[in-house]
Motif scaffolding. Sequence first.
Motif, PDB file in Angstrom:
ATOM      1  N   SER A   1       2.564 -13.590   0.220  1.00 25.07           N
ATOM      2  CA  SER A   1       2.152 -14.706  -0.624  1.00 25.07           C
ATOM      3  C   SER A   1       0.649 -14.926  -0.502  1.00 25.07           C
ATOM      4  CB  SER A   1       2.898 -15.975  -0.220  1.00 25.07           C
ATOM      5  OG  SER A   1       2.479 -16.390   1.082  1.00 25.07           O
TER       6      SER A   1
ATOM      7  N   HIS B   1      -4.421  -5.785  -4.030  1.00 26.29           N
ATOM      8  CA  HIS B   1      -4.165  -6.121  -5.430  1.00 26.29           C
ATOM      9  C   HIS B   1      -3.633  -7.547  -5.488  1.00 26.29           C
ATOM     10  CE1 HIS B   1      -2.906  -5.835  -9.617  1.00 26.29           C
ATOM     11  NE2 HIS B   1      -1.721  -6.307  -9.254  1.00 26.29           N
ATOM     12  N   TYR B   2      -4.267  -8.370  -6.343  1.00 25.76           N
ATOM     13  CA  TYR B   2      -3.810  -9.744  -6.525  1.00 25.76           C
ATOM     14  C   TYR B   2      -3.659 -10.028  -8.006  1.00 25.76           C
ATOM     15  CZ  TYR B   2      -3.980 -14.784  -7.146  1.00 25.76           C
ATOM     16  OH  TYR B   2      -3.699 -16.060  -7.541  1.00 25.76           O
TER      17      TYR B   2
ATOM     18  N   GLU C   1      -0.648  -7.934  -2.915  1.00 24.41           N
ATOM     19  CA  GLU C   1      -0.155  -6.686  -2.328  1.00 24.41           C
ATOM     20  C   GLU C   1      -1.296  -6.092  -1.521  1.00 24.41           C
ATOM     21  OE1 GLU C   1       1.333  -2.283  -3.761  1.00 24.41           O
ATOM     22  OE2 GLU C   1       2.005  -4.031  -4.921  1.00 24.41           O
TER      23      GLU C   1
ATOM     24  N   GLN D   1       0.438 -13.439  -6.479  1.00 21.07           N
ATOM     25  CA  GLN D   1       1.052 -12.562  -5.484  1.00 21.07           C
ATOM     26  C   GLN D   1       0.021 -11.543  -5.004  1.00 21.07           C
ATOM     27  OE1 GLN D   1       4.109 -12.437  -3.933  1.00 21.07           O
ATOM     28  NE2 GLN D   1       4.473 -14.448  -4.868  1.00 21.07           N
TER      29      GLN D   1
ATOM     30  N   ASN E   1      -2.389  -3.425   1.302  1.00 17.40           N
ATOM     31  CA  ASN E   1      -1.957  -2.189   1.957  1.00 17.40           C
ATOM     32  C   ASN E   1      -0.459  -1.982   1.787  1.00 17.40           C
ATOM     33  OD1 ASN E   1      -4.555  -1.535   2.848  1.00 17.40           O
ATOM     34  ND2 ASN E   1      -4.316  -2.804   4.683  1.00 17.40           N
ATOM     35  N   ARG E   2       0.008  -2.177   0.524  1.00 16.06           N
ATOM     36  CA  ARG E   2       1.396  -1.960   0.105  1.00 16.06           C
ATOM     37  C   ARG E   2       2.370  -2.961   0.705  1.00 16.06           C
ATOM     38  NH1 ARG E   2       2.244   4.647  -0.334  1.00 16.06           N
ATOM     39  NH2 ARG E   2       0.460   5.004  -1.735  1.00 16.06           N
ATOM     40  N   ARG E   3       1.857  -4.008   1.334  1.00 17.79           N
ATOM     41  CA  ARG E   3       2.712  -5.091   1.817  1.00 17.79           C
ATOM     42  C   ARG E   3       2.599  -6.258   0.847  1.00 17.79           C
ATOM     43  NH1 ARG E   3       1.463  -7.859   5.976  1.00 17.79           N
ATOM     44  NH2 ARG E   3      -0.757  -7.300   5.993  1.00 17.79           N
ATOM     45  N   LYS E   4       3.720  -6.731   0.326  1.00 19.88           N
ATOM     46  CA  LYS E   4       3.710  -7.863  -0.576  1.00 19.88           C
ATOM     47  C   LYS E   4       3.815  -9.148   0.225  1.00 19.88           C
ATOM     48  CE  LYS E   4       5.521  -5.522  -4.680  1.00 19.88           C
ATOM     49  NZ  LYS E   4       6.549  -5.547  -5.757  1.00 19.88           N
TER      50      LYS E   4
ATOM     51  N   ASP F   1      -8.710  -6.335  -7.636  1.00 12.50           N
ATOM     52  CA  ASP F   1      -8.332  -5.031  -7.098  1.00 12.50           C
ATOM     53  C   ASP F   1      -9.474  -4.493  -6.257  1.00 12.50           C
ATOM     54  OD1 ASP F   1      -5.663  -4.012  -8.314  1.00 12.50           O
ATOM     55  OD2 ASP F   1      -6.721  -4.920 -10.019  1.00 12.50           O
TER      56      ASP F   1
END
Length: 520
Positions: free
Chosen positions: A482, A468-469, A475, A473, A477-480, A405
């Motif tokens: 791979s 965040h990992y 995330e 997975q 900047n709020r984009r998920k 994070d």
Amino acid sequence: MKKSLVAVGVIIALGAVWTGASWYTGKQLAQNIDTVTAEFNKQLQEAYPNSGFKLVYRDYQGGVFSSTFSLVLQPDGSASETRPLAPKLEIVLNETVSHGPLPLALLKKMNLRPSMAHIHSELANSEATKELFDVLQNQPFFSAETRVAFNGDTASVISLRPLDIDSEGTKFAFSGTDIALDLAHDLRSSRISGTVSHFLSETTNYEGGKETIVLEGLGLEANNDRGKFNLDLGDGSFTLKSMKVTPPTSDPVTLNNFVIKSTISEDDKNISGAIMLSLDALLLKDRDLGSMKFALSFNQLDGEATQQFAKTYKTLSASFLESPSAMDPLRFQYELGQSLRNALPSLLKGNPNFTISPLSWKNAKGESTLNASLNLSNPAQSTALTPPAQSDEEGVIRRAVKQLDVTLNAPMAMLAEGIVQAEGQAQSDQEHQQLIASAQEQVKMLAGVGEMNQITVTKDDAITSSLHYADNQVEFNRRKISLEEFIAPFIDIPTDEGDEGDDAEPEAQNSPAVVPPQAQ
């Protein structure tokens, strides 16, 4: 009369006991001095294998109540490009030992605490220290008073005399200090504390420019114990009230109230620790660039692997210091990186985690912060799925990184203020306003570049970013996305035809196809 005779008899008996005990202490000193110097050299060799020093003693003169001898630090004959002492030069300490159990030197100070011995140490005037004695008018720069406990532990007060040198374009001033140093008999624990109120160094370069360094209020305190993994544990702090550096051709830089604190501990298997840095103000001439805070903590770092890596690092550092020409800084960094990569699987046995909370910089217009946490896992215990087409880097992350994070928040006004203060003092209000406008424009461009590359997001007049990992997975900047997509810009992706890195030769382009004319 009879009582008087009894008293005299008691005094004589006590004197005989004291004399016998003092004689015995002196005898023990004579018998063990070889062992003590040998142990010191062993510890020195283990800690600093390429120090180039060895410790010997000579001129031992034993008495009933006191003994004298000299401790000599001299070159050990090992070849080195950076010898701390030239051949045949040596640093000599003259030692006067008052034997216990009630050393005379302590009795003169009305100190009645029983001790094995009291030692007065004093730097001797030798070829290596002659210039220092000339500056101090034949007074020793170094002296120490040491109490030796019955178990061999020592408690010392080391005194360094003030210095004031002004010669051939060089100035050096030192306020002197008293340093308290406690050492265990096996050298596995130590305590040290001391302060230096003033230090000045002024040198002149070949062009006649002067560089000045002034330190005020320097303090050091450390409590160390050697743990089961042979690593130094405990707490330490370094404080500096002020440091001012004045280069020959640029503005002076001042640091105010700089503090470093650290702590290291262990359990049966792992090492934990934390380091904290703070700076109240960084000044460029009289312009305040801001203050800083940094806190890093870690735990569950495998103790045995850390011990082995510490040995490797110490060996590499010693080799670099011993022969700088044989190992340049880039090679040192490469060798250190290779050692870390080799040690990484072992270091991760305990599933360690690292936290930065925070890394911050603050000025008059706001505060920028970076917070991060990284939880790692033992690759040998990993059950993460490994797609056959994954890159090596992706495989390492899948097996070793459990969670990551990171959050960044940098107010644009704060960044612009930093640019304005760094640019220099404006000569007028109009020029100051121009500096502000230019800084704001630069920050907007920076924010735009970050958004264009989808690295940052501008929100509430701040440049922000979040990552965040977990569970393979990402995330960002709020984009998920791979994991493969996230790391792709940072690595060279291998292909069936081979590695398409920067060194790959471009393929020859085919000639454009010729379109036949249409039939009429």
